[in-house]
Design an enzyme around this catalytic site. Structure first.
Site, PDB file in Angstrom:
ATOM      1  N   THR A 188      -6.303   2.740  -4.844  1.00  7.79           N
ATOM      2  CA  THR A 188      -5.781   3.583  -5.916  1.00  7.79           C
ATOM      3  C   THR A 188      -4.858   2.793  -6.831  1.00  7.79           C
ATOM      4  O   THR A 188      -4.925   2.907  -8.059  1.00  7.79           O
ATOM      5  CB  THR A 188      -5.036   4.804  -5.332  1.00  7.79           C
ATOM      6  OG1 THR A 188      -5.918   5.514  -4.447  1.00  7.79           O
ATOM      7  CG2 THR A 188      -4.582   5.747  -6.429  1.00  7.79           C
ATOM      8  N   TYR A 224      -1.106   8.194  -2.842  1.00  9.30           N
ATOM      9  CA  TYR A 224      -1.191   7.788  -4.241  1.00  9.30           C
ATOM     10  C   TYR A 224      -2.345   8.489  -4.962  1.00  9.30           C
ATOM     11  O   TYR A 224      -2.303   8.680  -6.171  1.00  9.30           O
ATOM     12  CB  TYR A 224      -1.414   6.270  -4.336  1.00  9.30           C
ATOM     13  CG  TYR A 224      -0.158   5.425  -4.275  1.00  9.30           C
ATOM     14  CD1 TYR A 224       1.079   5.940  -3.881  1.00  9.30           C
ATOM     15  CD2 TYR A 224      -0.205   4.076  -4.614  1.00  9.30           C
ATOM     16  CE1 TYR A 224       2.210   5.141  -3.832  1.00  9.30           C
ATOM     17  CE2 TYR A 224       0.924   3.271  -4.568  1.00  9.30           C
ATOM     18  CZ  TYR A 224       2.121   3.794  -4.173  1.00  9.30           C
ATOM     19  OH  TYR A 224       3.235   3.001  -4.123  1.00  9.30           O
ATOM     20  N   CYS A 279      -4.404  -1.545  -1.713  1.00  3.95           N
ATOM     21  CA  CYS A 279      -4.527  -0.123  -2.023  1.00  3.95           C
ATOM     22  C   CYS A 279      -5.526   0.015  -3.162  1.00  3.95           C
ATOM     23  O   CYS A 279      -5.325  -0.543  -4.240  1.00  3.95           O
ATOM     24  CB  CYS A 279      -3.167   0.436  -2.441  1.00  3.95           C
ATOM     25  SG  CYS A 279      -3.197   2.157  -2.990  1.00  3.95           S
ATOM     26  N   GLU A 283      -2.743   9.627   7.852  1.00  8.48           N
ATOM     27  CA  GLU A 283      -1.288   9.457   7.889  1.00  8.48           C
ATOM     28  C   GLU A 283      -0.639  10.377   8.927  1.00  8.48           C
ATOM     29  O   GLU A 283       0.419  10.069   9.459  1.00  8.48           O
ATOM     30  CB  GLU A 283      -0.684   9.716   6.505  1.00  8.48           C
ATOM     31  CG  GLU A 283      -0.970   8.621   5.481  1.00  8.48           C
ATOM     32  CD  GLU A 283      -0.176   7.339   5.726  1.00  8.48           C
ATOM     33  OE1 GLU A 283       0.807   7.363   6.494  1.00  8.48           O
ATOM     34  OE2 GLU A 283      -0.552   6.291   5.149  1.00  8.48           O
ATOM     35  N   CYS A 298     -11.026   3.001   0.112  1.00  4.41           N
ATOM     36  CA  CYS A 298      -9.602   3.245   0.371  1.00  4.41           C
ATOM     37  C   CYS A 298      -9.260   2.481   1.636  1.00  4.41           C
ATOM     38  O   CYS A 298     -10.017   2.553   2.619  1.00  4.41           O
ATOM     39  CB  CYS A 298      -9.344   4.740   0.556  1.00  4.41           C
ATOM     40  SG  CYS A 298      -7.651   5.134   1.068  1.00  4.41           S
ATOM     41  N   THR A 299      -8.170   1.750   1.620  1.00  2.00           N
ATOM     42  CA  THR A 299      -7.852   0.907   2.780  1.00  2.00           C
ATOM     43  C   THR A 299      -7.461   1.716   4.010  1.00  2.00           C
ATOM     44  O   THR A 299      -7.395   1.173   5.118  1.00  2.00           O
ATOM     45  CB  THR A 299      -6.738  -0.112   2.446  1.00  2.00           C
ATOM     46  OG1 THR A 299      -5.622   0.568   1.873  1.00  2.00           O
ATOM     47  CG2 THR A 299      -7.249  -1.168   1.479  1.00  2.00           C
ATOM     48  N   HIS A 300      -7.205   3.016   3.840  1.00  2.00           N
ATOM     49  CA  HIS A 300      -6.980   3.872   5.006  1.00  2.00           C
ATOM     50  C   HIS A 300      -8.279   4.090   5.799  1.00  2.00           C
ATOM     51  O   HIS A 300      -8.255   4.232   7.022  1.00  2.00           O
ATOM     52  CB  HIS A 300      -6.463   5.254   4.575  1.00  2.00           C
ATOM     53  CG  HIS A 300      -5.022   5.302   4.218  1.00  2.00           C
ATOM     54  ND1 HIS A 300      -4.523   4.738   3.067  1.00  2.00           N
ATOM     55  CD2 HIS A 300      -3.955   5.862   4.855  1.00  2.00           C
ATOM     56  CE1 HIS A 300      -3.211   4.951   3.006  1.00  2.00           C
ATOM     57  NE2 HIS A 300      -2.849   5.623   4.082  1.00  2.00           N
ATOM     58  N   ASP A 356       0.870  -1.186   0.000  1.00  2.00           N
ATOM     59  CA  ASP A 356       0.000   0.000   0.000  1.00  2.00           C
ATOM     60  C   ASP A 356       0.901   1.228   0.000  1.00  2.00           C
ATOM     61  O   ASP A 356       2.110   1.129   0.197  1.00  2.00           O
ATOM     62  CB  ASP A 356      -0.910  -0.009   1.228  1.00  2.00           C
ATOM     63  CG  ASP A 356      -1.832   1.215   1.298  1.00  2.00           C
ATOM     64  OD1 ASP A 356      -2.413   1.571   0.261  1.00  2.00           O
ATOM     65  OD2 ASP A 356      -1.947   1.824   2.378  1.00  2.00           O
ATOM     66  N   SER A 357       0.280   2.392  -0.154  1.00  2.00           N
ATOM     67  CA  SER A 357       1.042   3.639  -0.117  1.00  2.00           C
ATOM     68  C   SER A 357       1.472   4.005   1.298  1.00  2.00           C
ATOM     69  O   SER A 357       2.393   4.801   1.480  1.00  2.00           O
ATOM     70  CB  SER A 357       0.201   4.785  -0.703  1.00  2.00           C
ATOM     71  OG  SER A 357      -0.957   4.991   0.091  1.00  2.00           O
TER      72      SER A 357
END
Length: 276
Positions: free
Chosen positions: A86, A53, A84, A164, A196-198, A21-22
């Site tokens: 994206t 990303y 991810c 983040e 989005c996995t976040h 992932d990013s």
């Protein structure tokens, strides 16, 4: 035209699973994989140097994703999980080309889209990064299985940077969530996909906004289950007596990643700087 039958007989159950992932978002998927498959070794690559990303060009996302995929293949991974949205939306085909059928590739959009398509959902909302929304992949994937579902997608670019930076249960994220979820595009939805996995890191705050009015889809759980089915199908599930190893590579070491990864995986995990 017949599709070529996959042959993974060269792989063994003892090889690790590769996840990328990013940044910290893919940890929500890795955590579910760890819970569902507690005997598997995991190698995680967080491309923290290049996040988010969602603000990058398609060409840049393809470059990052294929480099990481090749690195995970070099680490002898038996499966690649693109944790991810994206990267999935913009680089899935290129990742598949890099893998060239050597290992299974599991993405985070198609298993979710398929599950939603076959359940009772009429009006579905998707919140995701700009790059994921611009790709239209959620809408295409859902409507490929069920053309009657109405899908509305909304770009929510401020959420990833806030996560983040560690703004969880914070007035900043509350304000951002309220601003996005009150958008008229999402007015009549019955189901919300966190694209989005976040975003599952904010799932409690998102559910709090909706109360019981909207069903919020737990994507990491769906993806982990899909991975389990694939590994089981090809006899690649690891032995029940195996003590797992978890290794994390980051393109830039960040305090927030360290904090969340240790919360999910314990204090003794390895974090290694790796610039590709």
């Amino acid at each position: 035209m017949k599709t070529k039958k996959q042959d993974y007989s060269h792989l063994s159950p003892g090889q690790p699973i590769g996840i990328f992932d990013s940044g910290v978002g893919g940890l929500t998927v890795a955590k579910e994989i760890k819970r569902l498959l507690p005997h598997e070794d995991l190698i995680y690559f967080g491309d923290t140097k290049h996040l988010p990303y969602g603000e990058k060009s398609k060409e840049a996302i393809i470059e990052y994703s294929t480099k990481i995929t090749n690195f995970l293949l070099e680490q002898n991974c038996k499966a690649i999980v693109i944790a991810c949205n994206t990267a999935t939306a913009n680089a899935l085909n290129e990742v598949m080309q890099s893998v060239a059928g050597k290992v299974p590739v599991i993405d985070v959009i198609n298993p979710v889209a398929e599950k939603v398509s076959y359940e009772i959902h009429n009006n579905v909302g998707v919140i995701a990064t700009k790059a994921t929304v611009n790709s239209g992949l959620y809408k295409k994937s859902i409507r490929k299985h069920n053309k009657w579902i109405k899908v509305d997608e909304l770009a929510t670019p401020l959420l990833v940077p806030a996560i983040e930076e560690g703004f969880k249960n914070h007035p900043i994220t509350h304000a951002i969530i309220y601003n996005y979820l009150s958008n008229s595009k999402l007015k009549n939805i019955e189901t919300l996909i966190l694209g989005c996995t976040h975003y599952p890191l904010l799932i409690d705050e998102i559910k709090q906004y909706y109360g019981n009015r909207v069903r919020v889809i737990d994507s990491p759980n769906i993806v982990a289950n899909h991975l389990k089915i694939i590994l089981d199908k090809y006899n690649l599930l690891n032995d029940n007596n195996h003590q797992p190893n978890y290794h994390f590579y980051l393109s830039d070491l960040t305090k927030n990643f360290e904090k969340i990864s240790k919360k999910f995986f314990g204090k003794t995990i390895d974090l290694e700087l790796k610039v590709l």
